[in-house]
Scaffold this motif. Structure first.
Motif, PDB file in Angstrom:
ATOM      1  N   LEU A   1      51.067  47.798  37.685  1.00  0.00           N
ATOM      2  CA  LEU A   1      52.514  47.574  37.643  1.00  0.00           C
ATOM      3  C   LEU A   1      52.883  46.509  36.610  1.00  0.00           C
ATOM      4  CD1 LEU A   1      53.356  47.501  41.462  1.00  0.00           C
ATOM      5  CD2 LEU A   1      53.734  49.387  39.876  1.00  0.00           C
ATOM      6  N   ARG A   2      51.886  45.744  36.187  1.00  0.00           N
ATOM      7  CA  ARG A   2      52.106  44.591  35.304  1.00  0.00           C
ATOM      8  C   ARG A   2      53.182  43.677  35.897  1.00  0.00           C
ATOM      9  NH1 ARG A   2      52.805  45.348  29.240  1.00  0.00           N
ATOM     10  NH2 ARG A   2      54.574  46.671  29.794  1.00  0.00           N
ATOM     11  N   SER A   3      53.007  43.374  37.180  1.00  0.00           N
ATOM     12  CA  SER A   3      53.975  42.573  37.921  1.00  0.00           C
ATOM     13  C   SER A   3      53.272  41.379  38.558  1.00  0.00           C
ATOM     14  CB  SER A   3      54.655  43.418  39.002  1.00  0.00           C
ATOM     15  OG  SER A   3      55.419  42.614  39.877  1.00  0.00           O
ATOM     16  N   MET A   4      53.946  40.230  38.597  1.00  0.00           N
ATOM     17  CA  MET A   4      53.399  39.041  39.232  1.00  0.00           C
ATOM     18  C   MET A   4      53.459  39.140  40.749  1.00  0.00           C
ATOM     19  SD  MET A   4      52.331  37.162  36.798  1.00  0.00           S
ATOM     20  CE  MET A   4      52.058  35.606  37.633  1.00  0.00           C
ATOM     21  N   ARG A   5      54.184  40.140  41.260  1.00  0.00           N
ATOM     22  CA  ARG A   5      54.333  40.295  42.709  1.00  0.00           C
ATOM     23  C   ARG A   5      53.836  41.664  43.157  1.00  0.00           C
ATOM     24  NH1 ARG A   5      60.161  39.017  44.715  1.00  0.00           N
ATOM     25  NH2 ARG A   5      59.005  39.062  46.683  1.00  0.00           N
ATOM     26  N   ASN A   6      52.808  42.158  42.511  1.00  0.00           N
ATOM     27  CA  ASN A   6      52.280  43.475  42.869  1.00  0.00           C
ATOM     28  C   ASN A   6      51.675  43.458  44.266  1.00  0.00           C
ATOM     29  OD1 ASN A   6      50.270  41.753  41.597  1.00  0.00           O
ATOM     30  ND2 ASN A   6      48.850  43.457  41.869  1.00  0.00           N
ATOM     31  N   GLY A   7      51.866  44.555  44.991  1.00  0.00           N
ATOM     32  CA  GLY A   7      51.336  44.659  46.359  1.00  0.00           C
ATOM     33  C   GLY A   7      50.049  45.435  46.448  1.00  0.00           C
ATOM     34  N   PHE A   8      49.568  45.962  45.320  1.00  0.00           N
ATOM     35  CA  PHE A   8      48.311  46.722  45.330  1.00  0.00           C
ATOM     36  C   PHE A   8      47.641  46.589  43.972  1.00  0.00           C
ATOM     37  CE2 PHE A   8      51.404  49.628  43.568  1.00  0.00           C
ATOM     38  CZ  PHE A   8      50.714  50.322  42.588  1.00  0.00           C
ATOM     39  N   CYS A   9      46.372  46.938  43.926  1.00  0.00           N
ATOM     40  CA  CYS A   9      45.632  46.942  42.660  1.00  0.00           C
ATOM     41  C   CYS A   9      44.678  48.132  42.646  1.00  0.00           C
ATOM     42  CB  CYS A   9      44.853  45.635  42.474  1.00  0.00           C
ATOM     43  SG  CYS A   9      43.556  45.357  43.700  1.00  0.00           S
ATOM     44  N   MET A  10      44.304  48.561  41.450  1.00  0.00           N
ATOM     45  CA  MET A  10      43.363  49.664  41.276  1.00  0.00           C
ATOM     46  C   MET A  10      42.048  49.088  40.753  1.00  0.00           C
ATOM     47  SD  MET A  10      45.645  51.932  42.118  1.00  0.00           S
ATOM     48  CE  MET A  10      44.589  53.372  41.964  1.00  0.00           C
ATOM     49  N   TYR A  11      40.942  49.617  41.244  1.00  0.00           N
ATOM     50  CA  TYR A  11      39.628  49.174  40.778  1.00  0.00           C
ATOM     51  C   TYR A  11      38.926  50.316  40.056  1.00  0.00           C
ATOM     52  CZ  TYR A  11      38.644  44.402  42.166  1.00  0.00           C
ATOM     53  OH  TYR A  11      38.608  43.033  42.221  1.00  0.00           O
ATOM     54  N   ASP A  12      38.678  50.096  38.768  1.00  0.00           N
ATOM     55  CA  ASP A  12      37.906  51.038  37.960  1.00  0.00           C
ATOM     56  C   ASP A  12      36.427  50.714  38.136  1.00  0.00           C
ATOM     57  OD1 ASP A  12      37.212  53.002  36.207  1.00  0.00           O
ATOM     58  OD2 ASP A  12      37.847  51.943  34.400  1.00  0.00           O
ATOM     59  N   THR A  13      35.609  51.720  38.381  1.00  0.00           N
ATOM     60  CA  THR A  13      34.195  51.505  38.648  1.00  0.00           C
ATOM     61  C   THR A  13      33.326  52.277  37.663  1.00  0.00           C
ATOM     62  OG1 THR A  13      34.023  53.399  40.166  1.00  0.00           O
ATOM     63  CG2 THR A  13      34.700  51.288  41.111  1.00  0.00           C
ATOM     64  N   ARG A  14      32.058  51.977  37.684  1.00  0.00           N
ATOM     65  CA  ARG A  14      31.112  52.692  36.837  1.00  0.00           C
ATOM     66  C   ARG A  14      30.863  54.090  37.397  1.00  0.00           C
ATOM     67  NH1 ARG A  14      24.969  50.719  35.169  1.00  0.00           N
ATOM     68  NH2 ARG A  14      24.522  52.488  33.773  1.00  0.00           N
ATOM     69  N   GLY A  15      30.820  55.083  36.512  1.00  0.00           N
ATOM     70  CA  GLY A  15      30.586  56.458  36.938  1.00  0.00           C
ATOM     71  C   GLY A  15      29.157  56.683  37.401  1.00  0.00           C
TER      72      GLY A  15
ATOM     73  N   MET B   1      48.077  42.214  63.273  1.00  0.00           N
ATOM     74  CA  MET B   1      47.193  43.078  62.493  1.00  0.00           C
ATOM     75  C   MET B   1      46.538  42.299  61.354  1.00  0.00           C
ATOM     76  SD  MET B   1      47.552  45.913  64.096  1.00  0.00           S
ATOM     77  CE  MET B   1      46.707  47.044  63.001  1.00  0.00           C
ATOM     78  N   GLU B   2      45.344  42.722  60.976  1.00  0.00           N
ATOM     79  CA  GLU B   2      44.599  42.116  59.872  1.00  0.00           C
ATOM     80  C   GLU B   2      45.008  42.833  58.587  1.00  0.00           C
ATOM     81  OE1 GLU B   2      42.527  39.160  58.604  1.00  0.00           O
ATOM     82  OE2 GLU B   2      42.115  39.585  60.713  1.00  0.00           O
ATOM     83  N   ILE B   3      46.071  42.363  57.967  1.00  0.00           N
ATOM     84  CA  ILE B   3      46.607  42.997  56.759  1.00  0.00           C
ATOM     85  C   ILE B   3      46.226  42.140  55.551  1.00  0.00           C
ATOM     86  CG2 ILE B   3      48.688  43.748  55.552  1.00  0.00           C
ATOM     87  CD1 ILE B   3      49.980  44.235  58.251  1.00  0.00           C
ATOM     88  N   PRO B   4      45.501  42.691  54.589  1.00  0.00           N
ATOM     89  CA  PRO B   4      45.093  41.905  53.418  1.00  0.00           C
ATOM     90  C   PRO B   4      46.288  41.567  52.537  1.00  0.00           C
ATOM     91  CG  PRO B   4      44.549  44.213  53.083  1.00  0.00           C
ATOM     92  CD  PRO B   4      45.046  44.095  54.506  1.00  0.00           C
ATOM     93  N   PRO B   5      46.176  40.530  51.721  1.00  0.00           N
ATOM     94  CA  PRO B   5      47.298  40.162  50.840  1.00  0.00           C
ATOM     95  C   PRO B   5      47.568  41.210  49.758  1.00  0.00           C
ATOM     96  CG  PRO B   5      45.358  38.834  50.348  1.00  0.00           C
ATOM     97  CD  PRO B   5      45.062  39.577  51.610  1.00  0.00           C
ATOM     98  N   LEU B   6      46.563  42.021  49.456  1.00  0.00           N
ATOM     99  CA  LEU B   6      46.694  43.025  48.405  1.00  0.00           C
ATOM    100  C   LEU B   6      45.926  44.277  48.819  1.00  0.00           C
ATOM    101  CD1 LEU B   6      48.126  42.677  45.580  1.00  0.00           C
ATOM    102  CD2 LEU B   6      45.852  42.541  44.600  1.00  0.00           C
ATOM    103  N   ILE B   7      46.559  45.433  48.717  1.00  0.00           N
ATOM    104  CA  ILE B   7      45.874  46.701  48.997  1.00  0.00           C
ATOM    105  C   ILE B   7      45.023  47.077  47.782  1.00  0.00           C
ATOM    106  CG2 ILE B   7      46.195  49.172  49.388  1.00  0.00           C
ATOM    107  CD1 ILE B   7      46.755  47.461  51.842  1.00  0.00           C
ATOM    108  N   THR B   8      43.775  47.446  48.035  1.00  0.00           N
ATOM    109  CA  THR B   8      42.846  47.783  46.960  1.00  0.00           C
ATOM    110  C   THR B   8      42.486  49.257  47.015  1.00  0.00           C
ATOM    111  OG1 THR B   8      41.902  45.550  46.983  1.00  0.00           O
ATOM    112  CG2 THR B   8      40.586  47.289  45.956  1.00  0.00           C
ATOM    113  N   VAL B   9      42.755  49.962  45.928  1.00  0.00           N
ATOM    114  CA  VAL B   9      42.422  51.383  45.802  1.00  0.00           C
ATOM    115  C   VAL B   9      41.259  51.512  44.827  1.00  0.00           C
ATOM    116  CG1 VAL B   9      43.266  53.686  45.220  1.00  0.00           C
ATOM    117  CG2 VAL B   9      44.826  52.008  46.235  1.00  0.00           C
ATOM    118  N   LEU B  10      40.174  52.113  45.280  1.00  0.00           N
ATOM    119  CA  LEU B  10      38.951  52.234  44.492  1.00  0.00           C
ATOM    120  C   LEU B  10      38.868  53.612  43.838  1.00  0.00           C
ATOM    121  CD1 LEU B  10      36.342  50.426  44.072  1.00  0.00           C
ATOM    122  CD2 LEU B  10      35.272  51.883  45.805  1.00  0.00           C
ATOM    123  N   LEU B  11      38.641  53.637  42.538  1.00  0.00           N
ATOM    124  CA  LEU B  11      38.456  54.886  41.805  1.00  0.00           C
ATOM    125  C   LEU B  11      36.967  55.137  41.627  1.00  0.00           C
ATOM    126  CD1 LEU B  11      41.131  54.453  38.971  1.00  0.00           C
ATOM    127  CD2 LEU B  11      41.415  55.562  41.191  1.00  0.00           C
TER     128      LEU B  11
END
Length: 380
Positions: free
Chosen positions: A151-165, A93-103
């Motif tokens: 998470l403020r972690s060096m081994r986080n498995g995901f990140c959140m993206y804040d975007t312009r409204g 499977m094509e699994i990215p190194p980090l899951i990205t959640v877009l707000l």
């Protein structure tokens, strides 16, 4: 076995006032339904009672479940929630190194406030703001993409993206922007410039500098989208009959680009603490009905309490657990949508398809050229 929401008188005495934590219990009592009453027929529940029952579930699980769910997020690695389907192995499977959640959402909807709440609940940051909000400055708006390791972690498995409204009066441009984010990926510090923006002093140089800076950061594939909407504004819109912001939110929520397989984006309703109990529940019901989604599944009422100077994990475990569960759901959805890796045969077919399309386009342009040339000769 009958379903019951256990909530004894002793539990009620040990809890903070209902107005701060279990605000919906006032609405339950006013609706002639006592908290703790048995639901013998779940299919016969009204949408209003379903919402109250869902909020009671969060209140019941939150005290002990918050730490467990927080631990799952802290130890999560991209692809951990993937399940074997279609006879494909995980390594194929094509699994990215980090899951990205877009707000995403309209301007002033509470996206940056939600990010600060995530830091407080998951990163144990207290009240330190990591994302600047529009409430801090009346003229401020998020101009750049921001990647947040909540998470403020060096081994986080995901990140959140804040975007312009988005502007509710210019949603066509906003939807195109979302489409580009999902198709092309996003980067930290990526400029979100739009027609009509006022250029600051040295604006052109600033824009070029920001693009150069963002290009140095890794490009992230968008795996899941959370649509953030201001529940107070939604209530005002339904009350006044001005549905412009509500219609804009529906356009965004139903945008084909942000749907993954058969999954809807996750709906986050903020600023509900500015409403009365009845207004808060009714606005949620109306909005979910307007979007054509369940009033309980995939929709979360999360008041961004950090703006009021309150530590959510200590004073409001219900809000903290709802937020954590929303992120957990986003990761579950993301890991269900990974695609198999492309093999050599797939790349060859893609290349041949591109060649055929290029040849077809060339002959179409050639035919158009000769047709125009023939028309000119006839005129002569």
């Amino acid at each position: 076995m009958k379903n019951q929401i256990p909530f004894s008188e002793q539990d009620q005495a040990d809890q903070p006032p209902a107005s701060t934590l279990c605000w919906w219990r006032t609405a339950a009592e006013s609706g002639r339904h006592k908290v703790g009453e048995e639901f013998s027929d779940l299919s016969g529940l009204t949408p209003r009672l379903k919402v109250i029952r869902e909020l009671e579930r969060l209140a019941l699980v939150a005290p002990e479940g918050l730490d467990d769910l927080r631990h799952k997020l802290l130890t999560y690695r991209s692809g951990d929630f993937w399940l074997p389907t279609g006879g494909i192995k995980k390594e194929e499977m094509e699994i990215p190194p980090l899951i990205t959640v877009l707000l995403v959402g309209l301007s002033g909807g509470g996206k940056s406030s939600l990010v600060n709440l995530m830091y407080s609940v998951l990163g144990r940051s207290g009240l330190i703001p990591f994302a600047q909000t529009s409430s801090e400055s009346s003229n401020y708006t998020t101009m750049y993409m921001e990647e947040h390791n909540v998470l403020r972690s060096m081994r986080n498995g995901f990140c959140m993206y804040d975007t312009r409204g988005f502007d509710c009066y210019e949603m066509s441009e906003g939807l195109e922007e979302v489409k580009a984010w999902v198709a092309d990926g996003v980067r930290h510090y990526q400029l979100c410039s739009r027609p009509g923006d006022k250029e600051p002093c040295g604006g052109v140089a600033l824009s070029m500098g920001s693009q150069l800076s963002s290009s140095r950061f890794a490009k992230r594939q968008v795996n899941c989208v959370m649509v953030v909407a201001d529940l107070a504004e939604i209530n005002k819109g339904f009350k006044d009959g001005d549905l412009k912001r509500i219609e804009a939110t529906r356009e965004l929520f139903q945008c084909p680009s942000i749907r993954k397989s058969n999954e809807n984006p996750i709906l986050i309703l903020t600023h509900g603490d500015m409403l009365s109990c009845e207004e808060r529940i009714n606005a949620r019901l109306k909005m979910c009905e307007y979007l054509g989604i369940s009033e309980t599944t995939g929709a979360y009422d999360i008041a961004c309490m950090t703006e009021q100077g309150i530590l959510p994990e200590e004073s409001d475990p219900v809000t903290a657990f709802a937020l954590t569960e929303a992120i957990y759901r986003a990761l579950l959805q993301s890991d269900r949508t990974h695609l198999p890796k492309r093999k050599l045969k797939d790349w060859v077919l893609t290349f041949l398809s591109w060649i055929m399309c290029s040849i077809a386009a060339f002959f179409a342009m050639l035919a158009l050229f000769f047709s125009k040339l023939g028309c000119n000769k006839k005129k002569l």
